[in-house]
Design a protein around this motif. Structure first.
Motif, PDB file in Angstrom:
ATOM      1  N   ARG A 320       0.825  -1.208   0.000  1.00 31.39           N
ATOM      2  CA  ARG A 320       0.000   0.000   0.000  1.00 31.39           C
ATOM      3  C   ARG A 320       0.854   1.250   0.000  1.00 31.39           C
ATOM      4  N   LEU A 321       1.923   1.262   0.778  1.00 29.72           N
ATOM      5  CA  LEU A 321       2.793   2.440   0.811  1.00 29.72           C
ATOM      6  C   LEU A 321       3.475   2.659  -0.538  1.00 29.72           C
ATOM      7  N   ARG A 322       3.916   1.566  -1.162  1.00 27.17           N
ATOM      8  CA  ARG A 322       4.578   1.697  -2.463  1.00 27.17           C
ATOM      9  C   ARG A 322       3.608   2.220  -3.520  1.00 27.17           C
ATOM     10  N   ASN A 323       2.402   1.691  -3.533  1.00 29.99           N
ATOM     11  CA  ASN A 323       1.404   2.157  -4.501  1.00 29.99           C
ATOM     12  C   ASN A 323       1.021   3.611  -4.262  1.00 29.99           C
ATOM     13  N   ALA A 324       0.893   4.008  -2.989  1.00 30.49           N
ATOM     14  CA  ALA A 324       0.547   5.398  -2.694  1.00 30.49           C
ATOM     15  C   ALA A 324       1.650   6.339  -3.152  1.00 30.49           C
ATOM     16  N   THR A 325       2.911   5.920  -2.970  1.00 29.93           N
ATOM     17  CA  THR A 325       4.036   6.751  -3.401  1.00 29.93           C
ATOM     18  C   THR A 325       4.063   6.887  -4.929  1.00 29.93           C
ATOM     19  N   ILE A 326       3.847   5.772  -5.615  1.00 32.36           N
ATOM     20  CA  ILE A 326       3.852   5.808  -7.096  1.00 32.36           C
ATOM     21  C   ILE A 326       2.703   6.660  -7.614  1.00 32.36           C
ATOM     22  N   THR A 327       1.532   6.541  -6.990  1.00 29.24           N
ATOM     23  CA  THR A 327       0.369   7.321  -7.419  1.00 29.24           C
ATOM     24  C   THR A 327       0.626   8.813  -7.237  1.00 29.24           C
ATOM     25  N   ALA A 329       3.522  10.244  -7.237  1.00 28.61           N
ATOM     26  CA  ALA A 329       4.541  10.656  -8.198  1.00 28.61           C
ATOM     27  C   ALA A 329       3.941  10.841  -9.584  1.00 28.61           C
ATOM     28  N   LEU A 330       3.035   9.961  -9.992  1.00 34.16           N
ATOM     29  CA  LEU A 330       2.434  10.053 -11.329  1.00 34.16           C
ATOM     30  C   LEU A 330       1.475  11.229 -11.430  1.00 34.16           C
ATOM     31  N   THR A 331       0.716  11.459 -10.375  1.00 32.67           N
ATOM     32  CA  THR A 331      -0.261  12.562 -10.411  1.00 32.67           C
ATOM     33  C   THR A 331       0.338  13.889  -9.980  1.00 32.67           C
ATOM     34  N   ASN A 332       1.565  13.834  -9.477  1.00 32.28           N
ATOM     35  CA  ASN A 332       2.245  15.039  -9.001  1.00 32.28           C
ATOM     36  C   ASN A 332       1.415  15.775  -7.952  1.00 32.28           C
ATOM     37  N   LYS A 333       0.823  15.013  -7.072  1.00 30.07           N
ATOM     38  CA  LYS A 333       0.020  15.575  -5.995  1.00 30.07           C
ATOM     39  C   LYS A 333       0.515  15.034  -4.660  1.00 30.07           C
ATOM     40  N   ASP A 334       0.435  15.866  -3.653  1.00 28.89           N
ATOM     41  CA  ASP A 334       0.869  15.476  -2.321  1.00 28.89           C
ATOM     42  C   ASP A 334      -0.311  15.583  -1.356  1.00 28.89           C
TER      43      ASP A 334
END
Length: 470
Positions: A320-327, A329-334
């Motif tokens: 879950r943490l890896r997917n959240a980080t990738i998402t 990064a792709l959406t450029n949202k924090d």
């Protein structure tokens, strides 16, 4: 050479002359261990055996004779044989008259015979003074010096002088004799070593029932529901996620159940207006098991702490943490930082840590080696005042974990609330009832009742202003 031997064993020789001779019938493990212990404490020991020539591995310094010869050497005889081998005593009935016969036997199961072994022995050898003793001490305890084993020796018999002699022997061996009365108590004493954790059965059964109930409850919500509604396989939750919910819920519930019987007893005393009436048997047994309930609860709290520590290394969490980080990064949202969420999270962790610390303190204080070092007021302060503080912190820990989700309909699955909401029912009930009982108007009356005042007694006059109590 003679001087060396005299220097080696002066205490044993002198004390054995002082202590006298003890005869032991039986050369089994217990007989040998008891004989060795007696030799170390200054007694002269004579073993009686059916085959004195073949008896071996006996303590050095002890004699081995046939039963009749051994019986003539001492007026204190320890019978370390099983009940089914008592028949030979009928032939020695005349020589055993007036002697102290110590029965140390146990049975294979509780209430195996209509009468106790000691009572049967008294019927078989009516002229002897039969005393039941040493059956609660194991051969291993005697060999290890009773340093890490039970020291209590239950003693019963119809002759007071015979009991006194046996109790003196027990004290000389470094044991603690407890007089249980006449020989009628022998049956209870013989059943005592056969009991398997008598005070732990209720806590074990209760904790097992709670674990099964909450495990099934959580499995319905988190495994069965996703599969029925969306064909989602969530069976991996059965290994870590669900146990990590079940263990803290069980620990908190058991901790609340430690203090609930005391509250029920107080309410019963207030209702009756006296302390001189017995509580119901179920409440008496419940109150006697409070220490065991607390220790079982502490065990479940330990499991919760250990399971919580492994959460960051779980595959599901790392995924879950890896997917959240990738998402992100792709959406450029924090994700924005939430101060309220941080407060809730830190408060939840702090309350859990403090509650677990006090939980450990309660468990350590309940150990005999620690409780013997404090007086009654200190022990009561820790177990009562700090105990309720522990319950408050652990309940607050669960409340903060729920946060705003308590009132959210989204947490209901098949109209079933989250398990942690069920876990709060008993603790919150106990705390509310305790808060009512400590109110001055109620606490004053309860204190007076526990000091001997009775509502319906003709002596129930208030010491204040000479007015009757209401």
């Amino acid at each position: 050479m003679e001087k060396t031997c005299a220097d080696e064993f002066p205490l044993t020789v002198d004390s054995s002359e002082k202590q006298g001779v003890v005869c032991i019938f039986g050369t089994g493990d217990f007989g040998k261990s008891l004989g060795l212990k007696m030799l170390q404490c200054g007694y002269s020991v004579v073993f009686g055996s059916r085959n004195p020539q073949v008896s071996s591995l006996l303590p050095r310094g002890a004699e081995v004779l046939c039963y009749s010869e051994a019986a003539s050497r001492s007026d204190v005889i320890v019978l370390a044989v099983h009940r089914e081998h008592y028949d030979f005593l009928a032939e020695l009935a005349d020589s055993l008259k007036g002697r102290v016969l110590i029965d140390v036997s146990n049975n294979q199961k509780m209430n195996q015979y209509p009468e106790s072994n000691a009572e049967y022995l008294a019927q078989l050898v009516p002229g002897a003074h039969v005393v039941k003793a040493f059956n609660t001490i194991s051969a291993w305890a005697l060999q290890s010096g009773t340093l890490d084993a039970s020291r209590q020796v239950f003693v019963c018999g119809n002759d007071s002088k015979a009991k006194d002699r046996v109790m003196d022997i027990a004290r000389t061996l470094g044991l603690t004799p407890l007089d249980q009365g006449s020989l009628v108590a022998a049956k209870e004493i013989e059943n005592y070593p056969l009991q398997l954790f008598p005070m732990w059965r209720f806590p074990f059964y209760l904790s097992s029932g709670l674990c099964v109930f909450f495990f099934v409850y959580c499995a319905i919500r988190e495994v069965i529901y996703p599969y029925v509604t969306g064909k989602t396989d969530s069976t991996y939750r059965l290994v870590v996620s669900i146990p990590n919910r079940v263990f803290p819920i069980t620990a908190l519930t058991l901790l609340a159940l430690v203090y609930l019987p005391g509250i029920l007893a107080a309410i019963l005393q207030l209702y009756r207006g006296t302390k001189y009436r017995r509580f119901p048997n179920w409440l008496d047994h419940w109150m006697l098991c409070r220490k065991q309930l607390g220790l079982v609860a502490l065990g479940f709290a330990f499991l919760h702490a250990i399971y919580t520590l492994v959460i960051p290394i779980r595959y599901y969490v790392r995924w879950r943490l890896r997917n959240a980080t990738i998402t992100q990064a792709l959406t450029n949202k924090d994700s924005p930082f939430s101060s309220s969420t941080a407060w809730l999270s830190d408060s939840y962790l702090a309350l859990g840590i403090l509650g677990f610390f006090l939980f450990l303190l309660l468990g350590i204080t309940s150990l005999p080696s620690v409780s013997n070092m404090v007086n009654w007021r200190e022990f009561r302060f820790v177990q009562s005042k700090l105990g309720y503080l522990t319950l408050v912190l652990c309940t607050a820990h669960t409340l903060v974990y729920g946060g705003k989700r308590f009132l959210s309909p989204s947490i209901l699955i098949w109209s079933l609330p989250s398990a942690y909401i069920l876990a709060l029912i008993i603790p919150c009930t106990v705390l509310v009832m305790k808060f009512i009982l400590i109110m001055p108007c109620i606490d004053k009356t309860l204190t007076r009742i526990r000091q001997g005042w009775e509502r319906k007694s003709k002596y129930a006059q208030s010491t204040l202003n000479g007015k009757s109590d209401i």
